[in-house]
Design a protein around this motif. Structure first.
Motif, PDB file in Angstrom:
ATOM      1  N   PRO A 291      30.375  16.862 -11.604  1.00 13.56           N
ATOM      2  CA  PRO A 291      31.516  16.280 -11.070  1.00 13.56           C
ATOM      3  C   PRO A 291      32.347  17.349 -10.209  1.00 13.56           C
ATOM      4  O   PRO A 291      32.802  17.074  -9.146  1.00 13.56           O
ATOM      5  CB  PRO A 291      32.052  15.844 -12.269  1.00 13.56           C
ATOM      6  N   SER A 292      32.411  18.461 -11.051  1.00 18.85           N
ATOM      7  CA  SER A 292      33.557  19.455 -10.372  1.00 18.85           C
ATOM      8  C   SER A 292      33.075  20.133  -8.825  1.00 18.85           C
ATOM      9  O   SER A 292      33.489  20.322  -7.994  1.00 18.85           O
ATOM     10  CB  SER A 292      33.821  20.805 -11.212  1.00 18.85           C
ATOM     11  N   ILE A 293      31.552  20.339  -8.889  1.00 12.79           N
ATOM     12  CA  ILE A 293      30.904  20.768  -7.735  1.00 12.79           C
ATOM     13  C   ILE A 293      31.024  19.447  -6.621  1.00 12.79           C
ATOM     14  O   ILE A 293      31.323  19.916  -5.381  1.00 12.79           O
ATOM     15  CB  ILE A 293      29.135  20.760  -7.915  1.00 12.79           C
ATOM     16  N   ILE A 294      30.948  18.225  -7.021  1.00 14.66           N
ATOM     17  CA  ILE A 294      31.091  17.113  -5.924  1.00 14.66           C
ATOM     18  C   ILE A 294      32.465  17.391  -5.514  1.00 14.66           C
ATOM     19  O   ILE A 294      32.611  16.929  -4.439  1.00 14.66           O
ATOM     20  CB  ILE A 294      31.019  15.748  -6.701  1.00 14.66           C
ATOM     21  N   PHE A 295      33.482  17.424  -6.328  1.00 15.06           N
ATOM     22  CA  PHE A 295      34.991  17.663  -6.077  1.00 15.06           C
ATOM     23  C   PHE A 295      35.011  18.641  -4.985  1.00 15.06           C
ATOM     24  O   PHE A 295      35.902  18.757  -4.109  1.00 15.06           O
ATOM     25  CB  PHE A 295      35.876  17.560  -7.032  1.00 15.06           C
ATOM     26  N   MET A 296      34.472  19.750  -5.286  1.00 16.33           N
ATOM     27  CA  MET A 296      34.620  21.033  -4.731  1.00 16.33           C
ATOM     28  C   MET A 296      33.897  20.852  -2.993  1.00 16.33           C
ATOM     29  O   MET A 296      34.379  21.309  -2.235  1.00 16.33           O
ATOM     30  CB  MET A 296      33.928  22.179  -5.075  1.00 16.33           C
ATOM     31  N   ILE A 297      32.767  20.233  -2.954  1.00 14.78           N
ATOM     32  CA  ILE A 297      32.230  19.833  -1.558  1.00 14.78           C
ATOM     33  C   ILE A 297      33.214  19.103  -0.948  1.00 14.78           C
ATOM     34  O   ILE A 297      33.347  19.139   0.307  1.00 14.78           O
ATOM     35  CB  ILE A 297      30.679  19.199  -2.084  1.00 14.78           C
ATOM     36  N   ASN A 298      33.841  17.907  -1.430  1.00 17.80           N
ATOM     37  CA  ASN A 298      34.688  17.194  -0.922  1.00 17.80           C
ATOM     38  C   ASN A 298      35.922  17.915  -0.230  1.00 17.80           C
ATOM     39  O   ASN A 298      36.459  17.854   0.794  1.00 17.80           O
ATOM     40  CB  ASN A 298      35.221  16.033  -1.787  1.00 17.80           C
ATOM     41  N   LEU A 299      36.375  18.977  -1.078  1.00 17.24           N
ATOM     42  CA  LEU A 299      37.725  19.746  -0.706  1.00 17.24           C
ATOM     43  C   LEU A 299      37.114  20.792   0.515  1.00 17.24           C
ATOM     44  O   LEU A 299      37.970  20.870   1.478  1.00 17.24           O
ATOM     45  CB  LEU A 299      38.113  20.564  -1.902  1.00 17.24           C
ATOM     46  N   THR A 300      35.917  21.138   0.315  1.00 19.56           N
ATOM     47  CA  THR A 300      35.478  21.988   1.439  1.00 19.56           C
ATOM     48  C   THR A 300      35.182  21.387   2.653  1.00 19.56           C
ATOM     49  O   THR A 300      35.510  21.901   3.861  1.00 19.56           O
ATOM     50  CB  THR A 300      34.090  22.680   1.043  1.00 19.56           C
ATOM     51  N   VAL A 301      34.842  20.096   2.646  1.00 23.40           N
ATOM     52  CA  VAL A 301      34.610  19.337   4.019  1.00 23.40           C
ATOM     53  C   VAL A 301      36.100  19.195   4.348  1.00 23.40           C
ATOM     54  O   VAL A 301      36.128  19.268   5.890  1.00 23.40           O
ATOM     55  CB  VAL A 301      34.368  17.873   3.653  1.00 23.40           C
ATOM     56  N   THR A 302      37.068  18.759   3.873  1.00 21.07           N
ATOM     57  CA  THR A 302      38.419  18.759   4.230  1.00 21.07           C
ATOM     58  C   THR A 302      38.899  19.816   5.002  1.00 21.07           C
ATOM     59  O   THR A 302      39.786  20.048   6.197  1.00 21.07           O
ATOM     60  CB  THR A 302      39.275  18.063   3.318  1.00 21.07           C
TER      61      THR A 302
END
Length: 359
Positions: free
Chosen positions: A66-77
């Motif tokens: 889950p943390s990696i998924i959130f980090m990917i989301n943050l990196t996209v933005t």
């Protein structure tokens, strides 16, 4: 584009007169150059740091927690902001003259705001995930369930932010300034962008309190509880990393997001009710709000063990640990050889003693 709020909330007509302070801002060459230089540095660091982060998160980090998924989301933005900033740099250097049309102005404004508020909500989500994993480990123990919740959470974040910012998507954010022969982009908003003062109040409340203040309080609570839990468990290394992570996240909130949102609220209130302005200070605070995209990779570094290991390998920071490992292997080798010699010596002793014992 990025001059968020209302240096002058004008009437319905684009020919409305601006006050002298606003006109002076648009003619302040030194401020424009200073802001542009900061944006250039932020763009370079953003694209390099987040480009590397995205590559590591997508192709070198597994499994996708889950943390990696959130980090990917943050990196996209963050990467979206990095690609939008060059347009803002051009706008600043051309004396606040926007020549790419209303649609592009609205789109790039949305990119900026989406980055800011999705970043805030994503950092809150990472904090909640760490809180559940360390303080409440019995909740959501099923990995697949946690992954699904993470994906749904990211979609809800985007949905919430886009709903709050909907007025920006449906309004012409450009404004003609005939005195200077320029067309601004989101540096002057028409008062009829929203139907009433109450609507403006709701819009600002949603941005400042729902998308900033509430996530800030939740994030602070989660990291305080995490640090207290680790302190009681005496896990020194893990506690130090948690403290560093909490420090970086709270630094991003206080340096990048807090001044911007506080000044946004104060400026809007002064402009709507008292005909005063804090726009120059607010404009400068926008520079700091961009810095979050440069600091986010540090959040990944302390939040994910897998990401940290891959990053250390990429940056050759494992040399020291490799040297230590070689020393350890050397010691183990010496110990093995010593044990072998002792074993052989004991066996020889037994062989030489055996005939004497038989006699």
């Amino acid at each position: 584009m990025r001059g968020h709020s209302h240096p002058n909330m004008t009437g319905n007509s684009s020919s409305a007169k601006l006050d002298n302070a606003t006109l002076a801002l648009f003619q302040d060459v030194n401020t424009s150059i200073a802001i542009s230089v900061i944006y250039v540095l932020v763009t370079a660091i953003n694209l390099v740091g987040n480009g590397l982060s995205m590559w590591l998160l997508l192709f070198r980090t597994s499994p996708k927690s889950p943390s990696i998924i959130f980090m990917i989301n943050l990196t996209v933005t963050d990467l979206a902001l990095g690609t939008a900033l060059p347009f803002q740099i051009s706008y600043q250097l051309h004396g606040y003259n926007w020549n790419l049309g209303p649609s592009m102005c609205s789109f790039l404004t949305m990119v900026f705001y989406t980055n800011m508020y999705c970043s805030i909500l994503t950092m809150m989500a990472i904090a909640i995930d760490r809180y559940l994993g360390i303080v409440r480990p019995m909740l959501f123990r099923e990995t697949r369930e946690r992954k699904s919740i993470a994906v749904v959470s990211c979609l809800l974040m985007w949905g919430l932010v886009l709903c709050v910012l909907y007025p920006l998507m449906t309004t012409d954010l450009t404004f003609d300034v005939p005195e200077l022969e320029i067309t601004t982009c989101f540096d002057v908003l028409k008062i009829n962008m929203l139907p009433s003062v109450s609507a403006w109040a709701a819009f600002l409340f949603s941005m400042v309190f729902i998308l900033f203040l509430f996530p800030f309080c939740v994030t602070t609570f989660c990291y305080i509880r995490v640090i207290r839990k680790l302190a009681s468990d005496s896990k020194t290394v893990q506690k130090e990393r948690a403290i560093r992570l909490a420090f970086i996240v709270l630094l991003v909130f206080t340096v990048c997001f807090a001044p911007n949102n506080i000044l946004l609220f104060a400026h809007a209130v002064l402009r709507l009710f008292y005909e005063k302005s804090l726009y120059m200070a607010y404009k400068l605070s926008l520079c700091f709000s961009c810095l979050n995209s440069c600091l986010d990779p540090f959040i990944y570094y302390f939040a994910s063990k897998d990401f940290r290991q891959k990053m250390r390998q990429i940056l050759n920071l494992h040399s020291l640990s490799s040297a230590d490992s070689m020393k350890l292997e050397h010691k183990e080798s010496l110990h093995t050889e010593f044990s072998k010699v002792r074993t052989e010596s004991t066996a020889t002793s037994l062989i030489t003693k055996r005939p004497h014992e038989e006699s």
